[in-house]
Design an enzyme around this catalytic site. Structure first.
Site, PDB file in Angstrom:
ATOM      1  N   GLU A   1       0.824  -1.211   0.000  1.00  0.00           N
ATOM      2  CA  GLU A   1       0.000   0.000   0.000  1.00  0.00           C
ATOM      3  C   GLU A   1       0.859   1.262   0.000  1.00  0.00           C
ATOM      4  O   GLU A   1       0.543   2.238  -0.682  1.00  0.00           O
ATOM      5  CB  GLU A   1      -0.944  -0.032   1.202  1.00  0.00           C
ATOM      6  CG  GLU A   1      -2.000  -1.126   1.059  1.00  0.00           C
ATOM      7  CD  GLU A   1      -2.921  -1.229   2.250  1.00  0.00           C
ATOM      8  OE1 GLU A   1      -4.114  -0.906   2.099  1.00  0.00           O
ATOM      9  OE2 GLU A   1      -2.464  -1.627   3.328  1.00  0.00           O
TER      10      GLU A   1
ATOM     11  N   GLU B   1      -4.216  -9.661   3.608  1.00  0.00           N
ATOM     12  CA  GLU B   1      -5.183  -9.253   4.624  1.00  0.00           C
ATOM     13  C   GLU B   1      -6.397 -10.166   4.712  1.00  0.00           C
ATOM     14  O   GLU B   1      -6.849 -10.518   5.815  1.00  0.00           O
ATOM     15  CB  GLU B   1      -5.628  -7.802   4.373  1.00  0.00           C
ATOM     16  CG  GLU B   1      -4.571  -6.765   4.705  1.00  0.00           C
ATOM     17  CD  GLU B   1      -3.602  -6.500   3.564  1.00  0.00           C
ATOM     18  OE1 GLU B   1      -2.783  -5.573   3.675  1.00  0.00           O
ATOM     19  OE2 GLU B   1      -3.669  -7.229   2.532  1.00  0.00           O
TER      20      GLU B   1
END
Length: 670
Positions: free
Chosen positions: A122, A143
């Site tokens: 990210e 995730e």
């Protein structure tokens, strides 16, 4: 940084295009300690940003310490987040800080030099350009594997950069495929990176790439993931949801929520998407599935590597391995041993044709994967595997593993024969899935060198080895087997000898409930659904065919002899083992699918409680590790005991949470 906190360290670099800010993500520790983004790391980034925002920079390059870009968020800090507001704030601080990177008025480049996971991906997405090293072997957004979603911009920026289809693959599909990770070359292929570079001069080459792009103006927006892509997002997400239904049957909320976020990215502004990520994380992180997933991650990624129960004795060398048997399991074991240990492996079976087939299978697999090896290495490894119908070559083995048919008398005979041939210090092991290792060892002159090494099918894939010790197994023998298992890149779990050990005992108890339902008039579809709705990876009917009804029948008979009050002979299984596909119900006592699911959970809770009380393993965490690594149970169940405790099944069945049950005193723990 003596405490290992991650910092963002700034160093100015002169270039032909002007001063470049070289930012290194570092925790001051070696490669065994990855850089993660906890509170200290984010505070460090917050201190750095004014220097970037207020300086006279022509560009910025962000990279990591050797072997690591970043492993993402610090999972050890997650338990501190106890309220919805705290979760939202933790997500928002990442959005704000990474968003400031994204808003810098000059070109930025993420030079991904090593492992890059989750929040590391990210951060890189907030830069305008990305290079990645050919040395990268771990690139992923895990995730959903942990029961949450990317919540520092990943679900919003990745679809804009690579398109919805590739974003679904990286954010949803790969995590549900046992947390599959990409290489640097694959990350380039999906569109994440702008350039793939060799590791030797990676930072210098990345800097040269940035300066070159700064010079031609191409870094000022072409690859910056700002605008939504025009893919047919709705159709892509619809197909992905249908696939999810087939995989997890609605049992895991995180991947569905991730799909919602990916779909929303096509219409939201980035800032609107940030808010949606924050709400999604708050909904998920405090839920049962995420808490169970984080517990499971701790078990297999950290606790298992600490080797609980490992004896302090010095392991002996294993320079040659003998395998008795040349069937499918023995062939898989031979392939694994020669690939990982790179020592001679000798096979023995009663039929030369079977031996020849096994040797051809091992060499064929090596040849098919010769791209993994240096020139000639596959042929060399293939030459290390030999075999015959005699015990020639077994005399100097350091380890002999029997993998013959599941018959106690036969195994005792084989082990007795081997003991007369090998040295007094040769380790003897059995790959039995349920039979008594103690009874096998009773046939030996030196029972202290005997133990079980129970591998799981397919051997190349399943990480678990149940290391089964008897009351007489020596610490030296156990230490040697432990090191062998780890060298094979497996995760050993210490198990006391008891019928079925852990995995097969729990699975057979579950299977017993399902067989009884079939005998009572329920359909195969109903019994499959009762288990699949929990999110388990495979329908019981498919698993039964994979294992083989006859093998399952043999295991059930072993369990019945040991525990006749809980394991009963099954007419249904006898029918399947005889080759029949038809089953005539014995009685009309059908149960709803929901009732069958409850019956399964209660039976597993009771069996796990009993094996813990017997001291088969030290604690519930060992049971969960076995089921996660040996049976493919999903992380979002936490193995199984975390789920049983969370939903109250444990309390209702055995009177207390399984997490509170500790092994009996006779359990061997170092």
């Amino acid at each position: 940084m003596a405490d290992g906190s991650t910092e963002f360290k700034l160093a100015p670099v002169d270039s032909a295009a002007g001063p470049v800010a070289l930012v290194t993500i570092d925790n001051g520790l070696d490669h065994a300690h990855p850089t993660v983004f906890g509170r200290d790391a984010l505070a460090s980034l917050e201190r750095l940003l004014p220097q970037l925002e207020g300086g006279d920079w022509a560009g910025a390059l962000i990279t990591g310490k050797p072997f690591f870009f970043s492993a993402g968020a610090d999972l050890e800090e997650f338990p501190r987040l106890r309220t919805r507001a705290e979760v939202v704030a933790a997500s928002r601080v990442g959005h704000e800080l990474f968003g400031r990177l994204r808003a810098l008025p000059f070109p930025t480049l993420a030079a991904v030099n090593g492992a890059c996971l989750g929040g590391g991906v990210e951060l890189a997405l907030h830069c305008r350009l990305r290079t990645i090293s050919t040395a990268v072997r771990h690139f992923a957004m895990p995730e959903c594997f942990l029961g949450i979603v990317p919540a520092w911009g990943g679900t919003q920026l990745l679809p804009r950069l690579v398109g919805a289809e590739a974003a679904v693959k990286l954010i949803v599909s790969n995590p549900l495929r046992q947390n599959r990770r990409l290489t640097g070359a694959q990350a380039l292929e999906v569109g994440f990176a702008d350039r793939l570079l060799e590791p030797a001069e990676f930072v210098d080459d990345s800097l040269a790439f940035l300066v070159d792009r700064m010079g031609d103006g191409a870094a000022n927006g072409v690859r910056h993931p700002d605008m939504p892509r025009t893919d047919d997002v709705g159709e892509i997400v619809r197909r992905a949801r249908a696939q999810l239904d087939d995989q997890v049957h609605g049992a895991a909320p995180a991947p569905y929520r991730a799909l919602d976020l990916i779909e929303g990215a096509a219409g939201w502004t980035v800032e609107e998407g940030y808010r949606q990520e924050e709400e999604a994380l708050a909904d998920l992180l405090l839920g049962h599935e995420a808490q169970a997933s984080l517990y499971a991650f701790e078990l297999v990624e950290r606790r298992a590597k600490r080797s609980p129960g490992r004896p302090s004795a010095e392991p002996g060398p294993v320079r040659k391995v003998g395998i008795v048997g040349a069937g499918l399991m023995a062939t898989q074991l031979a392939s694994l041993f020669v690939r990982r240990l790179e020592v001679p492996v000798v096979l023995r079976d009663l039929e030369q044709a079977r031996v020849d087939e096994a040797l051809a299978g091992v060499r064929g697999e090596l040849e098919a994967n010769r791209g993994r090896y240096a020139e000639g290495k596959a042929r060399f490894l293939g030459s290390l595997v030999t075999g015959s119908t005699s015990y020639d070559g077994f005399q100097d083995c350091d380890l002999v593993l029997e993998a013959v048919f599941e018959d106690l008398a036969l195994k005792r005979e084989v082990l007795r024969e081997v003991e007369q041939l090998v040295r007094p210090d040769t380790l003897l092991a059995t790959n039995t899935s349920a039979l008594s290792v103690t009874e096998m060892a009773a046939a030996l002159d030196q029972p202290d060198r005997m133990l079980g090494m129970h591998f799981f099918n397919p051997v190349a894939v399943m990480p678990l080895v149940e290391l089964v010790h008897t009351a007489q197994t020596s610490d030296d023998s156990l230490a040697t087997a432990w090191r062998v298992a780890e060298t094979l890149r497996k995760s050993p779990v210490l198990v006391r000898d008891a019928p079925g050990f852990v995995v097969n005992r729990v699975l057979m108890r579950m299977t017993q409930v399902l067989l009884r339902a079939l005998e009572n008039g329920n359909t195969v579809d109903e019994t499959d659904e009762a288990v699949l709705r929990l999110g388990l990876p495979m329908a019981p009917s498919v698993l039964l065919q994979m294992v083989g009804p006859q093998v399952a029948k043999d295991v059930l008979e072993t369990m019945h002899l040991a525990y006749p009050d809980r394991f009963w002979p099954s007419p249904a299984l006898t029918s399947y083992a005889s080759g029949s596909d038809e089953l005539e119900p014995l009685r009309d006592e059908r149960r709803d699918v929901e009732e069958i699911t409850t019956d399964v959970l209660e039976a597993m809770a009771q069996e796990i409680f009993l094996l813990l009380e017997e001291g088969v393993v030290a604690e519930a965490a060992d049971v969960d590790t076995c089921l996660l690594l040996g049976a493919g149970f999903p992380f979002f169940l936490g193995g199984i005991t975390r789920h049983l405790d969370q939903v109250g099944i444990s309390e209702g069945t055995v009177g207390r949470p399984l997490a509170e049950v500790r092994a009996a005193a006779r359990m061997r723990v170092s």
